[in-house]
Write an enzyme that holds these catalytic residues in place. Structure first.
Site, PDB file in Angstrom:
ATOM      1  N   ARG A 244     -25.948  29.418  25.711  1.00  0.00           N
ATOM      2  CA  ARG A 244     -25.895  30.117  26.927  1.00  0.00           C
ATOM      3  C   ARG A 244     -25.715  31.579  26.171  1.00  0.00           C
ATOM      4  O   ARG A 244     -25.843  31.703  25.771  1.00  0.00           O
ATOM      5  CB  ARG A 244     -24.469  30.144  28.304  1.00  0.00           C
ATOM      6  CG  ARG A 244     -24.622  28.536  28.700  1.00  0.00           C
ATOM      7  CD  ARG A 244     -23.610  28.602  29.241  1.00  0.00           C
ATOM      8  NE  ARG A 244     -23.502  27.095  29.787  1.00  0.00           N
ATOM      9  CZ  ARG A 244     -22.629  26.394  29.550  1.00  0.00           C
ATOM     10  NH1 ARG A 244     -22.658  25.768  27.885  1.00  0.00           N
ATOM     11  NH2 ARG A 244     -22.825  24.842  30.140  1.00  0.00           N
ATOM     12  N   LYS A 271     -18.198  27.190  28.285  1.00  0.00           N
ATOM     13  CA  LYS A 271     -18.176  27.219  29.482  1.00  0.00           C
ATOM     14  C   LYS A 271     -17.512  25.571  30.649  1.00  0.00           C
ATOM     15  O   LYS A 271     -16.453  26.093  30.761  1.00  0.00           O
ATOM     16  CB  LYS A 271     -19.693  27.228  30.067  1.00  0.00           C
ATOM     17  CG  LYS A 271     -19.863  27.066  31.447  1.00  0.00           C
ATOM     18  CD  LYS A 271     -20.647  27.054  32.753  1.00  0.00           C
ATOM     19  CE  LYS A 271     -20.700  26.938  33.572  1.00  0.00           C
ATOM     20  NZ  LYS A 271     -22.040  26.751  34.208  1.00  0.00           N
ATOM     21  N   HIS A 334     -31.113  32.736  29.759  1.00  0.00           N
ATOM     22  CA  HIS A 334     -30.871  32.007  30.081  1.00  0.00           C
ATOM     23  C   HIS A 334     -31.783  30.777  30.337  1.00  0.00           C
ATOM     24  O   HIS A 334     -31.562  29.232  29.437  1.00  0.00           O
ATOM     25  CB  HIS A 334     -30.181  31.836  31.367  1.00  0.00           C
ATOM     26  CG  HIS A 334     -28.604  30.921  31.462  1.00  0.00           C
ATOM     27  ND1 HIS A 334     -29.121  30.010  31.639  1.00  0.00           N
ATOM     28  CD2 HIS A 334     -27.840  31.080  31.325  1.00  0.00           C
ATOM     29  CE1 HIS A 334     -27.964  29.001  31.789  1.00  0.00           C
ATOM     30  NE2 HIS A 334     -26.801  29.900  31.627  1.00  0.00           N
ATOM     31  N   ARG A 337     -33.020  27.374  27.213  1.00  0.00           N
ATOM     32  CA  ARG A 337     -32.197  26.423  27.631  1.00  0.00           C
ATOM     33  C   ARG A 337     -33.498  25.524  28.308  1.00  0.00           C
ATOM     34  O   ARG A 337     -33.291  24.427  28.669  1.00  0.00           O
ATOM     35  CB  ARG A 337     -30.813  26.692  28.130  1.00  0.00           C
ATOM     36  CG  ARG A 337     -29.460  26.995  27.707  1.00  0.00           C
ATOM     37  CD  ARG A 337     -28.417  27.443  28.062  1.00  0.00           C
ATOM     38  NE  ARG A 337     -27.770  26.633  29.142  1.00  0.00           N
ATOM     39  CZ  ARG A 337     -26.942  25.507  28.321  1.00  0.00           C
ATOM     40  NH1 ARG A 337     -26.425  25.319  27.264  1.00  0.00           N
ATOM     41  NH2 ARG A 337     -26.793  24.672  29.768  1.00  0.00           N
ATOM     42  N   HIS A 361     -23.322  20.046  28.187  1.00  0.00           N
ATOM     43  CA  HIS A 361     -22.675  19.009  29.317  1.00  0.00           C
ATOM     44  C   HIS A 361     -21.897  18.609  29.097  1.00  0.00           C
ATOM     45  O   HIS A 361     -21.838  17.721  27.501  1.00  0.00           O
ATOM     46  CB  HIS A 361     -23.871  18.891  29.710  1.00  0.00           C
ATOM     47  CG  HIS A 361     -25.227  20.131  30.854  1.00  0.00           C
ATOM     48  ND1 HIS A 361     -26.134  20.209  30.631  1.00  0.00           N
ATOM     49  CD2 HIS A 361     -24.685  21.477  30.899  1.00  0.00           C
ATOM     50  CE1 HIS A 361     -27.063  20.946  31.496  1.00  0.00           C
ATOM     51  NE2 HIS A 361     -26.591  21.484  30.970  1.00  0.00           N
ATOM     52  N   TYR A 371     -17.759  12.191  25.133  1.00  0.00           N
ATOM     53  CA  TYR A 371     -17.797  12.627  23.563  1.00  0.00           C
ATOM     54  C   TYR A 371     -16.863  14.095  22.976  1.00  0.00           C
ATOM     55  O   TYR A 371     -17.036  14.329  23.229  1.00  0.00           O
ATOM     56  CB  TYR A 371     -19.828  12.619  23.083  1.00  0.00           C
ATOM     57  CG  TYR A 371     -20.570  11.798  23.900  1.00  0.00           C
ATOM     58  CD1 TYR A 371     -21.666  11.827  24.141  1.00  0.00           C
ATOM     59  CD2 TYR A 371     -19.870  10.673  22.795  1.00  0.00           C
ATOM     60  CE1 TYR A 371     -22.024  10.655  24.733  1.00  0.00           C
ATOM     61  CE2 TYR A 371     -20.401   9.094  23.552  1.00  0.00           C
ATOM     62  CZ  TYR A 371     -21.897   8.900  23.966  1.00  0.00           C
ATOM     63  OH  TYR A 371     -22.015   8.121  24.489  1.00  0.00           O
TER      64      TYR A 371
END
Length: 408
Positions: A244, A271, A334, A337, A361, A371
């Site tokens: 980001r 984030k 942005h 992405r 994510h 993970y």
């Protein structure tokens, strides 16, 4: 004489090899042996004397045994053997337990494979394996309701802002259910009840170029850009790292290990509030090495153009894009992405879970555990290098062939 709870509880086996039987009436009796206390029902069907097992005490109480006897009598009244009915019901339950969502979905994937290109087959399989199987895969398909699909699958995907993926998963689950219906394994498609429940696809989004040919032109514009060295370096790095804008502009030299080709970003900057590791391609390392003599003496890789004590302004990259002729409706900082996510998935056939992980994510393993930042690092490192090489080929206008889909 009818039995009582006290009698059933306190009566013991008296040593007889055949055990003792105590009648409760209506065919129900308690059979006590050295092994335990068993509820049985004696009945006649088609002229033959038969015995129906009704359970074991204390798991099955006297009241429950009586209820099962009465149910069996109702079955007899319909001219149906309760013993046969019980066996059929047990078989149906076993079949339902065997036909879990994952079993049915994998059968559907095989049966309908010829209808899809291999890259699409791999993508569809990955969506189910990453976002559906870990949460509803082991549930019998007959036991799954609309709220299971919504709360255990869709909402989790929406939470990571992958709205398009959420809609695709809902469609996939619907296809699996419709296959189950025609196969006699389910009564209906429960996803039909979710028609108005999903987040809208038309919400706020960041403009992004996703056509490879146009991406090639964008990369040429970036390499032709003659702005401030900090801005040029940030522009060149942005498409390579999937971050980001706020995460990229606050990059610190202390987070970089250029010898190991790794960028380790602390959770406080992310984030999702989870530590993130970015494998750096050779191209990314080269960009950072080139800018290091200029900004390496300070804290930030891309310091403010006015003072090195603060990171680059949040508007710098977007302003550079506007200066190159890319309006905010066409492409944004942005948007890089989305560019990577779309092309790597739909054109290059990269593993969706690796892409999602690199986008920071929330990605979970088959056991539902998140993970850690080093998960699948070798595979992610190779993927990032392939992406950087692909962008180079687009930039110079070289012929780029689609990469074979990766087996999952």
């Amino acid at each position: 004489m009818a039995l009582t709870d006290t009698f059933v509880k306190n009566t013991k086996h008296k040593g007889s090899a055949a055990g003792e039987k105590y009648s409760d009436g209506g065919g129900l009796y308690l059979h006590i042996t050295a092994a335990g206390k068993y509820w049985r029902m004696a009945y006649r069907f088609a002229g033959k004397q038969k015995t129906l097992a009704l359970g074991v005490y204390p798991e099955v109480s006297l009241a429950k045994a009586r209820k099962r006897r009465d149910d069996a009598k109702e079955t007899l009244a319909e001219d149906v053997d309760p013993g046969v009915a019980k066996r059929e019901e047990k078989a149906e339950k076993l079949a339902a337990a065997a036909n879990t969502f994952e079993v049915v979905a994998r059968d559907w994937l095989v049966k309908t494979k010829a209808n899809r290109a291999q890259i699409t087959q791999d993508k569809v399989t990955a969506w189910l394996e990453n976002d559906a199987f870990p949460y509803i895969g082991k549930m019998p398909i007959t036991s799954i309701g609309p709220r299971d699909i919504l709360e255990k699958v869709i909402r989790k995907v929406e939470a990571r802002e992958a709205i398009d993926t959420a809609h695709r998963l809902k469609q996939l689950c619907g296809q699996v259910f419709r296959y189950a219906v025609v196969s006699g394994l389910a009564e209906r498609d429960v996803t039909a009840d979710l028609r108005e429940a999903l987040a809208s696809k038309t919400g706020t989004h960041y403009a992004a170029i996703t056509d490879p040919k146009q991406v090639g032109q964008l990369m040429r514009s970036i390499f032709d850009y003659t702005g401030h060295p900090y801005t040029v370096a940030a522009l060149k790095l942005t498409p390579l790292v999937f971050l980001r804008p706020g995460e990229l502009r606050t990059a610190e030299w202390a987070e970089m290990d250029l010898d190991a080709a790794e960028w380790r970003i602390p959770a406080s900057k992310m984030k999702m509030k989870v530590d993130h590791l970015v494998p750096l391609s050779k191209q990314a390392v080269e960009i950072l090495r080139d800018i290091h003599p200029v900004t390496g003496h300070g804290r930030y890789v891309f310091p403010s153009l006015r003072t090195g004590e603060r990171p680059m302004s949040e508007n710098t990259i977007n302003a550079a894009l506007r200066g190159m002729g890319y309006a905010k409706e066409v492409h944004s900082a942005h948007g890089f992405r989305a560019t990577a996510r779309t092309i790597m998935d739909e054109v290059l056939g990269e593993r969706v879970d690796l892409i999602e992980h690199q986008l920071s994510h929330a990605v979970k393993d088959p056991n539902g555990r998140a993970y850690n930042r080093t998960a699948h690092l070798p595979a992610r490192r190779e993927m990032m290098q392939r992406w950087a090489d692909y962008l180079d080929k687009l930039r110079v206008g070289a012929e780029v062939s689609k990469r074979p889909a990766i087996p999952y």
